[in-house]
Design a protein around this motif. Sequence first.
Motif, PDB file in Angstrom:
ATOM      1  N   GLY A 164       0.798  -1.216   0.000  1.00 22.90           N
ATOM      2  CA  GLY A 164       0.000   0.000   0.000  1.00 22.90           C
ATOM      3  C   GLY A 164       0.828   1.262   0.000  1.00 22.90           C
ATOM      4  N   MET A 165       1.752   1.375   0.945  1.00 20.90           N
ATOM      5  CA  MET A 165       2.608   2.553   1.015  1.00 20.90           C
ATOM      6  C   MET A 165       3.851   2.395   0.157  1.00 20.90           C
ATOM      7  SD  MET A 165       2.796   5.585   2.092  1.00 20.90           S
ATOM      8  CE  MET A 165       1.411   5.560   3.204  1.00 20.90           C
ATOM      9  N   GLY A 166       4.230   1.157  -0.127  1.00 22.05           N
ATOM     10  CA  GLY A 166       5.385   0.926  -0.999  1.00 22.05           C
ATOM     11  C   GLY A 166       6.541   0.299  -0.254  1.00 22.05           C
ATOM     12  N   VAL A 167       7.143  -0.703  -0.869  1.00 27.05           N
ATOM     13  CA  VAL A 167       8.243  -1.411  -0.220  1.00 27.05           C
ATOM     14  C   VAL A 167       9.501  -0.552  -0.147  1.00 27.05           C
ATOM     15  CG1 VAL A 167       7.444  -3.738  -0.723  1.00 27.05           C
ATOM     16  CG2 VAL A 167       8.752  -2.514  -2.445  1.00 27.05           C
ATOM     17  N   LEU A 168       9.727   0.290  -1.149  1.00 23.13           N
ATOM     18  CA  LEU A 168      10.918   1.123  -1.125  1.00 23.13           C
ATOM     19  C   LEU A 168      10.763   2.306  -0.178  1.00 23.13           C
ATOM     20  CD1 LEU A 168      11.900   1.035  -4.896  1.00 23.13           C
ATOM     21  CD2 LEU A 168      13.081  -0.025  -2.997  1.00 23.13           C
ATOM     22  N   VAL A 169       9.545   2.807  -0.012  1.00 24.47           N
ATOM     23  CA  VAL A 169       9.304   3.839   0.996  1.00 24.47           C
ATOM     24  C   VAL A 169       9.598   3.266   2.381  1.00 24.47           C
ATOM     25  CG1 VAL A 169       7.533   5.287   2.095  1.00 24.47           C
ATOM     26  CG2 VAL A 169       7.616   5.087  -0.385  1.00 24.47           C
ATOM     27  N   PHE A 170       9.195   1.997   2.592  1.00 22.94           N
ATOM     28  CA  PHE A 170       9.500   1.318   3.847  1.00 22.94           C
ATOM     29  C   PHE A 170      11.007   1.183   4.032  1.00 22.94           C
ATOM     30  CE2 PHE A 170       9.924  -2.728   6.327  1.00 22.94           C
ATOM     31  CZ  PHE A 170       9.396  -2.238   7.519  1.00 22.94           C
ATOM     32  N   LEU A 171      11.715   0.844   2.961  1.00 24.58           N
ATOM     33  CA  LEU A 171      13.166   0.723   3.012  1.00 24.58           C
ATOM     34  C   LEU A 171      13.805   2.064   3.370  1.00 24.58           C
ATOM     35  CD1 LEU A 171      15.807  -0.880   2.441  1.00 24.58           C
ATOM     36  CD2 LEU A 171      15.596  -0.179   0.064  1.00 24.58           C
ATOM     37  N   LEU A 172      13.326   3.132   2.744  1.00 24.80           N
ATOM     38  CA  LEU A 172      13.865   4.462   3.009  1.00 24.80           C
ATOM     39  C   LEU A 172      13.634   4.888   4.456  1.00 24.80           C
ATOM     40  CD1 LEU A 172      12.806   6.315  -0.264  1.00 24.80           C
ATOM     41  CD2 LEU A 172      15.128   5.755   0.438  1.00 24.80           C
TER      42      LEU A 172
ATOM     43  N   LYS B 241       9.367   8.093   7.125  1.00 28.30           N
ATOM     44  CA  LYS B 241       8.923   7.713   8.466  1.00 28.30           C
ATOM     45  C   LYS B 241       7.578   8.344   8.798  1.00 28.30           C
ATOM     46  CE  LYS B 241      13.409   6.777  10.627  1.00 28.30           C
ATOM     47  NZ  LYS B 241      14.405   7.217  11.637  1.00 28.30           N
ATOM     48  N   ILE B 242       7.395   9.611   8.410  1.00 30.92           N
ATOM     49  CA  ILE B 242       6.129  10.291   8.661  1.00 30.92           C
ATOM     50  C   ILE B 242       4.997   9.595   7.922  1.00 30.92           C
ATOM     51  CG2 ILE B 242       4.838  12.420   8.227  1.00 30.92           C
ATOM     52  CD1 ILE B 242       7.501  13.919   8.707  1.00 30.92           C
ATOM     53  N   LEU B 243       5.228   9.258   6.644  1.00 28.30           N
ATOM     54  CA  LEU B 243       4.205   8.595   5.844  1.00 28.30           C
ATOM     55  C   LEU B 243       3.808   7.257   6.455  1.00 28.30           C
ATOM     56  CD1 LEU B 243       5.518   9.302   2.227  1.00 28.30           C
ATOM     57  CD2 LEU B 243       3.494  10.279   3.294  1.00 28.30           C
ATOM     58  N   TYR B 244       4.803   6.463   6.858  1.00 33.04           N
ATOM     59  CA  TYR B 244       4.489   5.166   7.451  1.00 33.04           C
ATOM     60  C   TYR B 244       3.866   5.313   8.833  1.00 33.04           C
ATOM     61  CZ  TYR B 244       5.480   1.170   4.545  1.00 33.04           C
ATOM     62  OH  TYR B 244       5.377   0.189   3.591  1.00 33.04           O
ATOM     63  N   GLY B 245       4.233   6.373   9.551  1.00 29.53           N
ATOM     64  CA  GLY B 245       3.615   6.616  10.847  1.00 29.53           C
ATOM     65  C   GLY B 245       2.125   6.888  10.715  1.00 29.53           C
ATOM     66  N   ILE B 246       1.758   7.738   9.748  1.00 27.16           N
ATOM     67  CA  ILE B 246       0.354   8.038   9.482  1.00 27.16           C
ATOM     68  C   ILE B 246      -0.370   6.775   9.032  1.00 27.16           C
ATOM     69  CG2 ILE B 246      -1.234   9.354   8.015  1.00 27.16           C
ATOM     70  CD1 ILE B 246       0.949  11.536   7.877  1.00 27.16           C
ATOM     71  N   TYR B 247       0.262   6.024   8.147  1.00 29.03           N
ATOM     72  CA  TYR B 247      -0.302   4.786   7.596  1.00 29.03           C
ATOM     73  C   TYR B 247      -0.589   3.785   8.711  1.00 29.03           C
ATOM     74  CZ  TYR B 247      -0.441   0.865   4.195  1.00 29.03           C
ATOM     75  OH  TYR B 247      -0.796  -0.206   3.405  1.00 29.03           O
ATOM     76  N   PHE B 248       0.393   3.600   9.591  1.00 31.06           N
ATOM     77  CA  PHE B 248       0.250   2.643  10.692  1.00 31.06           C
ATOM     78  C   PHE B 248      -0.835   3.099  11.667  1.00 31.06           C
ATOM     79  CE2 PHE B 248       1.425   1.039  14.919  1.00 31.06           C
ATOM     80  CZ  PHE B 248       1.494  -0.320  14.661  1.00 31.06           C
ATOM     81  N   ALA B 249      -0.854   4.396  11.977  1.00 31.30           N
ATOM     82  CA  ALA B 249      -1.827   4.914  12.932  1.00 31.30           C
ATOM     83  C   ALA B 249      -3.256   4.739  12.426  1.00 31.30           C
ATOM     84  CB  ALA B 249      -1.540   6.392  13.209  1.00 31.30           C
ATOM     85  N   LEU B 250      -3.509   5.058  11.160  1.00 33.14           N
ATOM     86  CA  LEU B 250      -4.841   4.895  10.597  1.00 33.14           C
ATOM     87  C   LEU B 250      -5.261   3.423  10.582  1.00 33.14           C
ATOM     88  CD1 LEU B 250      -4.868   7.393   7.576  1.00 33.14           C
ATOM     89  CD2 LEU B 250      -6.323   7.480   9.605  1.00 33.14           C
ATOM     90  N   THR B 251      -4.303   2.537  10.313  1.00 32.04           N
ATOM     91  CA  THR B 251      -4.591   1.097  10.317  1.00 32.04           C
ATOM     92  C   THR B 251      -5.029   0.638  11.696  1.00 32.04           C
ATOM     93  OG1 THR B 251      -2.898   0.762   8.604  1.00 32.04           O
ATOM     94  CG2 THR B 251      -3.674  -1.187   9.764  1.00 32.04           C
ATOM     95  N   VAL B 252      -4.311   1.093  12.739  1.00 32.51           N
ATOM     96  CA  VAL B 252      -4.633   0.714  14.116  1.00 32.51           C
ATOM     97  C   VAL B 252      -6.002   1.249  14.521  1.00 32.51           C
ATOM     98  CG1 VAL B 252      -3.972   1.013  16.533  1.00 32.51           C
ATOM     99  CG2 VAL B 252      -2.225   0.507  14.818  1.00 32.51           C
TER     100      VAL B 252
END
Length: 480
Positions: free
Chosen positions: A138-146, A181-192
């Motif tokens: 959803g957010m991207g594997v390379l964004v996660f890597l970054l 990190k900000i993008l994945y933080g928002i992504y994780f928070a909305l999922t929870v």
Amino acid sequence: MNYAIVFRLLGYILMIEGVLLLLPAVTSLIYAEWAVMGVFLLTAAISAALGLGLRTIKPRSKVFYMREGFAATALSWIAISIVGAVPFVLTGCIQNPVDALFETVSGFTTTGASILPAVEGLPNGILFWRSFTHWIGGMGVLVFLLSLLPLTGGSHVNLMKAESPGPQVDKLVPKVQSTAKILYGIYFALTVVEFCFLLAGGMNVFDSMLTAFGTAGTGGFGFKNDSFASFSPYIQWVVTIFMILFGVNFNAYFLLLLRRFRRAASSEEVRAYFGIILAAVAVITVNIRSLYGTFGEALRHAAFQVGSIITTTGFSSCDFDLWPTLAKEVLVLLMFVGACAGSTGGGIKVSRFLLLGKTLGKELKQALHPQVVAPVRMDGKLVNHETIRTTNVYIAAYIFLFGASLMLVSLDGFDMVTNFTSVAATLNNIGPGLNQVGPMMNFGAYSNFAKLVLIFDMLAGRLEIFPMLVLFLPDTWRRF
């Protein structure tokens, strides 16, 4: 081409996938699915070993440009899909390797198109992996890597540009790693948050996780044969709301966190996105009102399907293939519109349609008054010529790819509606189409060749077409 940095990045990706494969192994352990757990552990070991091997490659230069960004992105998604398909084959859940690859690519690209006629009999570990691929992609594997690796060099935004959906990618903060990190933080928070709402509605923990994964990634793999038709109205409303929320540009959420409410609300794309949703829901609700007992029921199904299609999630609360022609035509149009740029949704994106509309208006004004200067503006800012040019080129590439794919899958002999919506559903990362690939049907009847075409479409749609197309250009592979 800086081959060394591309393969090194590919190694990191496979190592990360090896770690992520441990989660479905744990799920299989919890449910005492010993054989399935062994398959996931074996696949995780293979992925990690391959990643470690590629990780040993040491590039002379760690700076890369768009060519390396495109190549690394496309190859990474192909590699994780191939490795991710292994558990389906080894467990015997999907015996045909092409079918297994189709299912896995559909998961990672958050398409949700399936070749499986039934899913309720699958092991829980496999069900978890199917839905978890949505969340990963959803957010991207390379964004996660970054977000994890402090990579050096000043050109790493090229990775984000190559993978993130939409006509342009802006850094939220000066450092690319901090943005990730900000993008994945928002992504994780909305999922929870969604997970908690689902639990509050009586859904069990496992089903809530799978639903949250699929909604967050705007994926669409169901764990029930009827998708969400058998769930309560409360669950359907929760999923509807969060599908729509995950289709919003994540920059708007970042602005809300900074309490810049006026700037977030002034986004033309976000306002147009919600305007399209409201208009579509209103039209479809009126059109299908006679099919349901109450107005509220018709509104709920209309809102669910509009949210599902425009965000390219692909869940279904009913068999919308039985709806009147007008309602189905609206849904097909929404397949092409898609969600906002910078969201987890697919499609052409609302921002591109806004740019095309503004450019058309500019050209009409200049046709009547050649001396008039009519700049294109978005959110009050001047849109440069390069952005308009890349938008036009993207649309051209999209049309050519769509037409070519339609001709190729037509070789299987299915009717035009089936073929047209199957390409639309895969290239736009939607999931279900109409007729033979409708919400209660699947893609299993297509030949292996047609499935490979649709696999390419899913990858091209998720990666904004160009990373996949540049793989076929000789210039991409020439050394410095």
